[in-house]
Design a protein around this motif. Structure first.
Motif, PDB file in Angstrom:
ATOM      1  N   ASP A  89       0.829  -1.212   0.000  1.00  0.00           N
ATOM      2  CA  ASP A  89       0.000   0.000   0.000  1.00  0.00           C
ATOM      3  C   ASP A  89       0.865   1.264   0.000  1.00  0.00           C
ATOM      4  OD1 ASP A  89      -2.337  -1.522   0.050  1.00  0.00           O
ATOM      5  OD2 ASP A  89      -2.345  -1.605   2.239  1.00  0.00           O
ATOM      6  N   GLY A  90       2.005   1.197  -0.704  1.00  0.00           N
ATOM      7  CA  GLY A  90       2.820   2.387  -0.880  1.00  0.00           C
ATOM      8  C   GLY A  90       3.718   2.751   0.281  1.00  0.00           C
ATOM      9  N   ARG A  91       3.881   1.860   1.273  1.00  0.00           N
ATOM     10  CA  ARG A  91       4.765   2.204   2.383  1.00  0.00           C
ATOM     11  C   ARG A  91       5.449   0.953   2.921  1.00  0.00           C
ATOM     12  NH1 ARG A  91       2.686   2.049   7.830  1.00  0.00           N
ATOM     13  NH2 ARG A  91       0.716   0.907   7.916  1.00  0.00           N
ATOM     14  N   LEU A  92       6.563   1.159   3.595  1.00  0.00           N
ATOM     15  CA  LEU A  92       7.290   0.064   4.220  1.00  0.00           C
ATOM     16  C   LEU A  92       6.541  -0.347   5.482  1.00  0.00           C
ATOM     17  CD1 LEU A  92      10.008  -1.527   3.824  1.00  0.00           C
ATOM     18  CD2 LEU A  92      10.980   0.033   5.520  1.00  0.00           C
ATOM     19  N   VAL A  93       5.952  -1.548   5.476  1.00  0.00           N
ATOM     20  CA  VAL A  93       5.143  -1.992   6.609  1.00  0.00           C
ATOM     21  C   VAL A  93       5.919  -2.899   7.554  1.00  0.00           C
ATOM     22  CG1 VAL A  93       2.946  -1.747   5.398  1.00  0.00           C
ATOM     23  CG2 VAL A  93       4.193  -3.924   5.256  1.00  0.00           C
ATOM     24  N   TRP A  94       7.094  -3.370   7.106  1.00  0.00           N
ATOM     25  CA  TRP A  94       7.914  -4.197   7.994  1.00  0.00           C
ATOM     26  C   TRP A  94       9.348  -4.173   7.498  1.00  0.00           C
ATOM     27  CZ3 TRP A  94      11.090  -8.401   7.140  1.00  0.00           C
ATOM     28  CH2 TRP A  94      11.574  -9.049   8.292  1.00  0.00           C
ATOM     29  N   SER A  95      10.277  -4.151   8.434  1.00  0.00           N
ATOM     30  CA  SER A  95      11.682  -4.393   8.116  1.00  0.00           C
ATOM     31  C   SER A  95      12.306  -5.118   9.292  1.00  0.00           C
ATOM     32  CB  SER A  95      12.432  -3.089   7.821  1.00  0.00           C
ATOM     33  OG  SER A  95      12.494  -2.269   8.975  1.00  0.00           O
ATOM     34  N   GLY A  96      13.290  -5.928   8.999  1.00  0.00           N
ATOM     35  CA  GLY A  96      13.958  -6.682  10.045  1.00  0.00           C
ATOM     36  C   GLY A  96      15.347  -7.072   9.605  1.00  0.00           C
ATOM     37  N   ALA A  97      16.206  -7.330  10.583  1.00  0.00           N
ATOM     38  CA  ALA A  97      17.596  -7.650  10.279  1.00  0.00           C
ATOM     39  C   ALA A  97      18.126  -8.670  11.268  1.00  0.00           C
ATOM     40  CB  ALA A  97      18.456  -6.383  10.327  1.00  0.00           C
ATOM     41  N   ARG A  98      19.125  -9.414  10.831  1.00  0.00           N
ATOM     42  CA  ARG A  98      19.827 -10.359  11.684  1.00  0.00           C
ATOM     43  C   ARG A  98      21.316 -10.242  11.387  1.00  0.00           C
ATOM     44  NH1 ARG A  98      17.249 -12.589  15.900  1.00  0.00           N
ATOM     45  NH2 ARG A  98      18.430 -14.531  15.698  1.00  0.00           N
ATOM     46  N   GLY A  99      22.124 -10.509  12.402  1.00  0.00           N
ATOM     47  CA  GLY A  99      23.561 -10.474  12.212  1.00  0.00           C
ATOM     48  C   GLY A  99      24.175  -9.355  13.008  1.00  0.00           C
ATOM     49  N   ASP A 100      25.337  -9.606  13.581  1.00  0.00           N
ATOM     50  CA  ASP A 100      25.974  -8.610  14.441  1.00  0.00           C
ATOM     51  C   ASP A 100      27.482  -8.568  14.243  1.00  0.00           C
ATOM     52  OD1 ASP A 100      26.670 -11.008  15.489  1.00  0.00           O
ATOM     53  OD2 ASP A 100      25.797 -10.676  17.467  1.00  0.00           O
ATOM     54  N   ILE A 101      27.900  -8.745  12.959  1.00  0.00           N
ATOM     55  CA  ILE A 101      29.336  -8.701  12.694  1.00  0.00           C
ATOM     56  C   ILE A 101      29.887  -7.297  12.894  1.00  0.00           C
ATOM     57  CG2 ILE A 101      29.141  -8.292  10.198  1.00  0.00           C
ATOM     58  CD1 ILE A 101      31.503 -10.245   9.893  1.00  0.00           C
ATOM     59  N   ALA A 102      29.046  -6.291  12.665  1.00  0.00           N
ATOM     60  CA  ALA A 102      29.444  -4.904  12.931  1.00  0.00           C
ATOM     61  C   ALA A 102      28.979  -4.533  14.341  1.00  0.00           C
ATOM     62  CB  ALA A 102      28.826  -3.980  11.886  1.00  0.00           C
ATOM     63  N   ALA A 103      29.151  -3.307  14.714  1.00  0.00           N
ATOM     64  CA  ALA A 103      28.751  -2.870  16.050  1.00  0.00           C
ATOM     65  C   ALA A 103      27.249  -3.020  16.251  1.00  0.00           C
ATOM     66  CB  ALA A 103      29.180  -1.419  16.266  1.00  0.00           C
ATOM     67  N   ASP A 104      26.484  -2.823  15.177  1.00  0.00           N
ATOM     68  CA  ASP A 104      25.031  -2.927  15.255  1.00  0.00           C
ATOM     69  C   ASP A 104      24.531  -3.757  14.092  1.00  0.00           C
ATOM     70  OD1 ASP A 104      24.622  -0.988  17.501  1.00  0.00           O
ATOM     71  OD2 ASP A 104      25.439   0.420  16.020  1.00  0.00           O
ATOM     72  N   ALA A 105      23.379  -4.375  14.280  1.00  0.00           N
ATOM     73  CA  ALA A 105      22.723  -5.056  13.166  1.00  0.00           C
ATOM     74  C   ALA A 105      22.318  -4.011  12.129  1.00  0.00           C
ATOM     75  CB  ALA A 105      21.510  -5.819  13.660  1.00  0.00           C
ATOM     76  N   PRO A 106      22.319  -4.377  10.835  1.00  0.00           N
ATOM     77  CA  PRO A 106      21.939  -3.396   9.814  1.00  0.00           C
ATOM     78  C   PRO A 106      20.462  -3.028   9.939  1.00  0.00           C
ATOM     79  CG  PRO A 106      22.103  -5.589   8.874  1.00  0.00           C
ATOM     80  CD  PRO A 106      22.629  -5.690  10.267  1.00  0.00           C
ATOM     81  N   GLU A 107      20.139  -1.876   9.390  1.00  0.00           N
ATOM     82  CA  GLU A 107      18.761  -1.412   9.379  1.00  0.00           C
ATOM     83  C   GLU A 107      18.338  -1.138   7.941  1.00  0.00           C
ATOM     84  OE1 GLU A 107      18.638   1.976  11.920  1.00  0.00           O
ATOM     85  OE2 GLU A 107      18.999   0.814  13.756  1.00  0.00           O
ATOM     86  N   ALA A 108      17.074  -0.735   7.795  1.00  0.00           N
ATOM     87  CA  ALA A 108      16.523  -0.527   6.455  1.00  0.00           C
ATOM     88  C   ALA A 108      17.234   0.585   5.701  1.00  0.00           C
ATOM     89  CB  ALA A 108      15.029  -0.222   6.552  1.00  0.00           C
ATOM     90  N   ASP A 109      18.008   1.420   6.396  1.00  0.00           N
ATOM     91  CA  ASP A 109      18.708   2.522   5.749  1.00  0.00           C
ATOM     92  C   ASP A 109      20.190   2.210   5.517  1.00  0.00           C
ATOM     93  OD1 ASP A 109      18.473   5.157   4.642  1.00  0.00           O
ATOM     94  OD2 ASP A 109      19.644   5.917   6.327  1.00  0.00           O
ATOM     95  N   HIS A 110      20.637   0.989   5.835  1.00  0.00           N
ATOM     96  CA  HIS A 110      22.024   0.596   5.576  1.00  0.00           C
ATOM     97  C   HIS A 110      22.188   0.223   4.105  1.00  0.00           C
ATOM     98  CE1 HIS A 110      22.948   0.558   9.836  1.00  0.00           C
ATOM     99  NE2 HIS A 110      24.179   0.142   9.581  1.00  0.00           N
ATOM    100  N   GLN A 111      23.266   0.718   3.511  1.00  0.00           N
ATOM    101  CA  GLN A 111      23.542   0.374   2.120  1.00  0.00           C
ATOM    102  C   GLN A 111      24.214  -0.996   2.014  1.00  0.00           C
ATOM    103  OE1 GLN A 111      25.920   3.369   0.137  1.00  0.00           O
ATOM    104  NE2 GLN A 111      24.123   4.195  -0.880  1.00  0.00           N
TER     105      GLN A 111
END
Length: 461
Positions: free
Chosen positions: A39-61
């Motif tokens: 419906d024209g919008r991001l309704v869910w995002s999720g990430a797994r993995g912690d090789i970096a300081a933080d798990a990636p997010e929807a704005d990580h390239q």
């Protein structure tokens, strides 16, 4: 009752996260991020993995590899829509001296030009693009191992040629044209040829041990239009919405629908078909269009289900390990099955489209003895479908001259026209030369071959 768009149910969100977690764990991927757009919008995002300081997010390239090809194809269709070229033009007409002969722009878009899959050595994905400064370095001494137009053969150099075509016609670099004509209008500010923080690093995971190795991230040079881009789940979700609906600032809905149509069957060991810069697959009864991508250290997938008004994106920073296209398809399936799309409210046609002459064409028609129904659709289009069983149904879009052009199925590109008698009354419909009449084999409608003068009859006893 008014229905509003809400977030996904907790059970759906958990199912999505579970699928991502299984993919990351079983695939041994350093990190993975995914999202679902509906419906024209991001309704869910999720990430797994912690090789970096933080798990990636929807704005990580992450690097998206061959999803870049879809962006390049959009630029080529823009040139076509502006009248600067025709898809059936030979490439040499606009980009002379390539040495690929008579291959057309359409064949390059659909990977039917017969070009080689890869460049000559060394392995182009792990070496600087500066090693291939000219098109001849990309194409090699045997650029066309197959006859053009005879088979689908995926070609990375083919999209290098399309990028060079864009530069020749626009008089600017591929990256500048892409930024100006696609990325900025669509608000894809986190999509770029070079990585921008925060971004993931690419890794190779040892096949027999839980150890990792950094992968190089090379600038691909001339090969950039085939796989250079970095992007995010958020940006690719917006791009997926554009692929479904169009945006007249970039490319209209009709041209995007054309991109989603099959251009050629895939090779025997590949799944689905290919359109113009888009892969097309069937997964558990659902048609998905989009693209997958890979470069050393990265995997990516974008799938769009137009029917479900939904898209899924999955990005990972591993050279291999997870079937990322299947994972993205599963995200679409999970949401579509758990929370089916709520149909938009039915509304009557606009008053201007309630044309009495068009309304008079609706109803039952017969091709020989087979019954069809003709209905009106918005935009003064029509739809012709069998009333019983399967058959050659299609949607048709209105043309300025009062005829219609087929949009899908057997009648794609064919013309539907109304044939009238001298007094102006309707005799029959002509659909690609087939005669559709109001009664089975109507003797007054000029059915080819004529109709027996004695008419319909039973069997005498």
């Amino acid at each position: 009752m008014t229905l509003s768009t809400e977030d996904l149910l907790p059970s759906t969100r958990r199912a999505l996260l579970h699928r991502m977690a299984v993919g990351q764990s079983e695939g041994r991927v350093p990190s993975i991020v995914g999202g679902v757009r509906r419906d024209g919008r991001l309704v869910w995002s999720g990430a797994r993995g912690d090789i970096a300081a933080d798990a990636p997010e929807a704005d990580h390239q992450f690097r998206i590899g061959s999803i870049t090809k879809t962006f390049t194809a959009v630029l080529v269709l823009r040139l076509r829509d502006e009248g600067l070229l025709d898809l059936d033009d030979p490439l040499e007409k606009h980009l002379p001296g390539t040495g690929v002969g008579t291959v057309t722009i359409r064949q390059l878009l659909g990977h039917t030009a017969g070009l080689a899959a890869e460049t000559p050595s060394p392995w182009w994905e792990r070496t600087p693009g500066a090693l291939r400064p000219e098109l001849a370095d990309v194409l090699g001494e045997r650029p066309r191992p197959h006859r053009p137009g005879h088979r689908h053969h995926y070609s990375n150099p083919g999209y290098t040629l399309l990028g060079s075509l864009i530069e020749a016609v626009r008089g600017a670099s591929w990256s500048d044209v892409l930024r100006r004509e696609v990325l900025e209008p669509l608000g894809l500010h986190r999509t770029s040829p070079q990585p921008q923080a925060p971004h993931a690093d690419g890794w190779a995971v040892h096949p027999w041990a839980d150890v990792i190795l950094p992968e190089p991230a090379e600038d691909l040079g001339l090969m950039a239009p085939a796989g250079q881009l970095w992007s995010t789940v958020s940006d690719l979700g917006r791009f997926a919405s554009f692929l479904a609906e169009g945006d007249d600032r970039v490319l209209g809905a009709a041209s995007l629908a054309e991109m989603r149509l099959p251009a050629a069957p895939m090779d025997g060991d590949e799944e689905g078909t290919y359109g113009l810069g888009l892969q097309i697959v069937r997964k558990e009864g659902r048609t998905l269009v989009g693209h997958t991508g890979s470069l050393p250290g990265f995997l990516a997938a974008l799938w769009l289900s137009v029917e479900d008004d939904m898209a899924a994106v999955v990005l990972a920073n591993a050279t291999s390990g997870v079937a990322i296209g299947d994972l993205a398809a599963d995200l679409v399936r999970i949401v579509a099955e758990a929370e089916p799309r709520i149909p938009r409210p039915w509304r009557p046609l606009p008053e201007a489209e309630a044309d009495p002459e068009l309304l008079a064409l609706t109803g039952a028609w017969y091709w020989g003895t087979r019954s069809y129904g003709l209905t009106l659709v918005r935009g003064r289009g029509v739809e012709l479908r069998p009333l019983h069983g399967s058959g050659r149904g299609a949607r048709f879009v209105a043309r300025p001259d009062g005829t219609w052009t087929g949009l899908d199925g057997y009648y794609t590109g064919e013309i539907l026209r109304v044939v009238r008698r001298a007094d102006g009354s309707v005799s029959h419909l002509d659909v690609g030369s087939f005669v559709f009449t109001r009664e089975p084999y109507d003797s007054q409608a000029g059915v080819p071959g004529g109709v027996d003068a004695d008419g319909w009859r039973g069997i005498g006893l």
